[in-house]
Design a protein around this motif. Structure first.
Motif, PDB file in Angstrom:
ATOM      1  N   ASN A 116       0.793  -1.203   0.086  1.00  0.00           N
ATOM      2  CA  ASN A 116       0.023   0.137  -0.015  1.00  0.00           C
ATOM      3  C   ASN A 116       0.841   1.333  -0.250  1.00  0.00           C
ATOM      4  N   HIS A 117       1.898   1.133   0.610  1.00  0.00           N
ATOM      5  CA  HIS A 117       2.971   2.213   0.594  1.00  0.00           C
ATOM      6  C   HIS A 117       3.842   2.530  -0.413  1.00  0.00           C
ATOM      7  N   GLY A 118       3.563   1.850  -1.293  1.00  0.00           N
ATOM      8  CA  GLY A 118       4.439   1.991  -2.775  1.00  0.00           C
ATOM      9  C   GLY A 118       5.828   1.534  -2.688  1.00  0.00           C
ATOM     10  N   HIS A 119       5.985   0.444  -1.708  1.00  0.00           N
ATOM     11  CA  HIS A 119       7.491  -0.029  -1.732  1.00  0.00           C
ATOM     12  C   HIS A 119       7.871  -1.305  -2.563  1.00  0.00           C
ATOM     13  N   VAL A 120       6.629  -1.598  -3.346  1.00  0.00           N
ATOM     14  CA  VAL A 120       6.832  -2.771  -4.245  1.00  0.00           C
ATOM     15  C   VAL A 120       6.582  -2.747  -5.657  1.00  0.00           C
ATOM     16  N   GLN A 121       7.427  -3.452  -6.473  1.00  0.00           N
ATOM     17  CA  GLN A 121       7.337  -3.376  -7.939  1.00  0.00           C
ATOM     18  C   GLN A 121       7.010  -4.640  -8.506  1.00  0.00           C
ATOM     19  N   VAL A 122       6.164  -4.709  -9.642  1.00  0.00           N
ATOM     20  CA  VAL A 122       6.208  -5.755 -10.465  1.00  0.00           C
ATOM     21  C   VAL A 122       6.443  -5.457 -11.932  1.00  0.00           C
ATOM     22  N   ASN A 123       7.567  -6.396 -12.393  1.00  0.00           N
ATOM     23  CA  ASN A 123       8.139  -6.224 -13.755  1.00  0.00           C
ATOM     24  C   ASN A 123       8.650  -4.667 -13.638  1.00  0.00           C
ATOM     25  N   GLY A 124       9.052  -4.157 -12.682  1.00  0.00           N
ATOM     26  CA  GLY A 124       9.636  -2.826 -12.914  1.00  0.00           C
ATOM     27  C   GLY A 124       9.088  -1.822 -12.617  1.00  0.00           C
ATOM     28  N   LYS A 125       7.529  -1.849 -12.454  1.00  0.00           N
ATOM     29  CA  LYS A 125       6.515  -0.785 -12.063  1.00  0.00           C
ATOM     30  C   LYS A 125       5.956  -0.859 -10.893  1.00  0.00           C
ATOM     31  N   PHE A 132      -3.443  -7.391  -6.134  1.00  0.00           N
ATOM     32  CA  PHE A 132      -2.901  -7.272  -7.688  1.00  0.00           C
ATOM     33  C   PHE A 132      -2.860  -8.885  -7.888  1.00  0.00           C
ATOM     34  N   ALA A 133      -3.380  -9.594  -9.021  1.00  0.00           N
ATOM     35  CA  ALA A 133      -3.207 -10.852  -9.499  1.00  0.00           C
ATOM     36  C   ALA A 133      -1.748 -10.742 -10.269  1.00  0.00           C
ATOM     37  N   LEU A 134      -0.884 -11.805  -9.669  1.00  0.00           N
ATOM     38  CA  LEU A 134       0.333 -11.877 -10.598  1.00  0.00           C
ATOM     39  C   LEU A 134      -0.012 -13.110 -11.452  1.00  0.00           C
ATOM     40  N   LYS A 135       0.935 -13.027 -12.469  1.00  0.00           N
ATOM     41  CA  LYS A 135       1.102 -13.916 -13.767  1.00  0.00           C
ATOM     42  C   LYS A 135       2.071 -14.872 -13.478  1.00  0.00           C
ATOM     43  N   LEU A 136       2.325 -16.046 -13.838  1.00  0.00           N
ATOM     44  CA  LEU A 136       3.510 -16.969 -13.620  1.00  0.00           C
ATOM     45  C   LEU A 136       4.748 -16.108 -14.384  1.00  0.00           C
ATOM     46  N   GLY A 137       5.957 -16.197 -13.611  1.00  0.00           N
ATOM     47  CA  GLY A 137       7.008 -15.634 -14.042  1.00  0.00           C
ATOM     48  C   GLY A 137       7.176 -13.848 -13.861  1.00  0.00           C
ATOM     49  N   ASP A 138       5.895 -13.023 -13.308  1.00  0.00           N
ATOM     50  CA  ASP A 138       6.141 -11.587 -13.127  1.00  0.00           C
ATOM     51  C   ASP A 138       7.232 -11.867 -11.989  1.00  0.00           C
ATOM     52  N   VAL A 139       7.934 -10.898 -12.237  1.00  0.00           N
ATOM     53  CA  VAL A 139       8.957 -10.505 -11.204  1.00  0.00           C
ATOM     54  C   VAL A 139       8.546  -9.431  -9.983  1.00  0.00           C
ATOM     55  N   VAL A 140       8.472  -9.738  -8.887  1.00  0.00           N
ATOM     56  CA  VAL A 140       8.334  -8.875  -7.792  1.00  0.00           C
ATOM     57  C   VAL A 140       9.595  -8.425  -7.134  1.00  0.00           C
ATOM     58  N   SER A 141       9.775  -7.036  -7.248  1.00  0.00           N
ATOM     59  CA  SER A 141      10.881  -6.501  -6.495  1.00  0.00           C
ATOM     60  C   SER A 141      10.736  -5.555  -5.249  1.00  0.00           C
ATOM     61  N   VAL A 142      11.460  -5.498  -4.358  1.00  0.00           N
ATOM     62  CA  VAL A 142      11.480  -4.316  -3.297  1.00  0.00           C
ATOM     63  C   VAL A 142      12.215  -3.039  -4.216  1.00  0.00           C
ATOM     64  N   ARG A 143      11.750  -1.893  -4.051  1.00  0.00           N
ATOM     65  CA  ARG A 143      12.273  -0.788  -4.531  1.00  0.00           C
ATOM     66  C   ARG A 143      13.395  -0.472  -3.824  1.00  0.00           C
ATOM     67  N   ASP A 144      14.461   0.096  -4.632  1.00  0.00           N
ATOM     68  CA  ASP A 144      15.914   0.273  -3.986  1.00  0.00           C
ATOM     69  C   ASP A 144      15.611   1.113  -2.888  1.00  0.00           C
ATOM     70  N   LYS A 145      14.975   2.132  -2.691  1.00  0.00           N
ATOM     71  CA  LYS A 145      14.871   2.925  -1.718  1.00  0.00           C
ATOM     72  C   LYS A 145      14.361   2.340  -0.312  1.00  0.00           C
ATOM     73  N   SER A 146      13.608   1.200  -0.591  1.00  0.00           N
ATOM     74  CA  SER A 146      12.987   0.473   0.524  1.00  0.00           C
ATOM     75  C   SER A 146      13.676  -0.795   1.055  1.00  0.00           C
ATOM     76  N   LYS A 147      14.882  -1.112   0.488  1.00  0.00           N
ATOM     77  CA  LYS A 147      15.554  -2.331   0.676  1.00  0.00           C
ATOM     78  C   LYS A 147      16.296  -2.533   2.194  1.00  0.00           C
ATOM     79  N   ASN A 148      16.600  -1.290   2.729  1.00  0.00           N
ATOM     80  CA  ASN A 148      17.141  -1.258   3.892  1.00  0.00           C
ATOM     81  C   ASN A 148      16.057  -0.993   5.264  1.00  0.00           C
ATOM     82  N   MET A 149      14.898  -1.177   5.061  1.00  0.00           N
ATOM     83  CA  MET A 149      13.840  -1.045   5.839  1.00  0.00           C
ATOM     84  C   MET A 149      13.832  -2.208   6.952  1.00  0.00           C
ATOM     85  N   ASN A 150      13.562  -1.599   8.163  1.00  0.00           N
ATOM     86  CA  ASN A 150      13.512  -2.835   9.189  1.00  0.00           C
ATOM     87  C   ASN A 150      12.585  -3.955   8.827  1.00  0.00           C
TER      88      ASN A 150
END
Length: 204
Positions: A116-125, A132-150
């Protein structure tokens, strides 16, 4: 204790299970419902058993709203194959479920808030919708600015649960993806889930 944590623990006790398998769950010490009449036990009716199965499954995924959950049932019914298995597959394709399963955060409630707070990307967006319904192979990633959050550090270092084999995870890059749609037996639910009873509840 925050309202969110308090509500989460009430769900455990109301349903009579340690729903997420957490060691801090009060159900571990008090195996009865909350409130003045929590220790009264009655044999549930067929409807009560089906309702409890529905509440367990719905509650496990962060207490999905009833309207949304019914839509999952309707979609599962439309698809070919076993409706119960289809329902589990739809739930496990949710973005918040994958973020939680991949141990990018410690709890499913944290996964919903994190997204909800916008820390996640799917296929870079950026995607801020937990359902949100993911398709097989979609890449979920944590935004660079959020990677060091506790929250992320706590999730990736947690030893409370294992990552299922239907999810590919790289904790160095903080990415995850679904490699197949799981069946009920593949999903590491700490409590017994009975999607067949959920289907019976909605098809009454």
């Amino acid at each position: 204790m925050s309202k969110r944590i308090s509500a989460k623990y009430k769900i455990d006790r109301r349903l009579g299970v340690n729903l997420w398998g957490r060691p801090k769950s009060p159900f571990n010490n008090r195996e009865y419902g909350p409130g003045q009449h929590g220790q009264r036990r009655r044999k549930p009716s067929d409807f009560g058993t089906q309702l409890m199965a529905k509440q367990k499954l719905k509650g496990y995924y962060g207490n999905i709203g009833e309207k949304k959950f019914r839509k999952y049932y309707e979609e599962a019914s439309r698809r070919k194959g076993d409706t119960g298995e289809n329902l589990i597959g739809l739930l496990e394709h949710r973005l918040d479920a994958v973020v939680y399963r991949a141990k990018l955060v410690p709890t499913v409630f944290a996964a919903r808030q994190f997204i909800n707070h916008g820390h996640v990307q799917v296929n870079g967006k950026r995607v801020n919708v937990p359902s949100f319904a993911l398709k097989l192979g979609d890449v979920v990633s944590v935004r660079d600015k959020s990677k060091n959050m506790n929250l992320v550090l706590e999730g990736t270092s947690s030893t409370e649960r294992d990552i299922p084999d239907y999810i590919d995870v790289d904790h160095n890059k903080l990415t995850a993806s679904l490699n197949r749609t799981p069946k009920l037996e593949d999903v590491p639910y700490p409590a017994t889930m009975e999607p067949n009873l959920v289907i019976e509840f909605y098809s009454r």
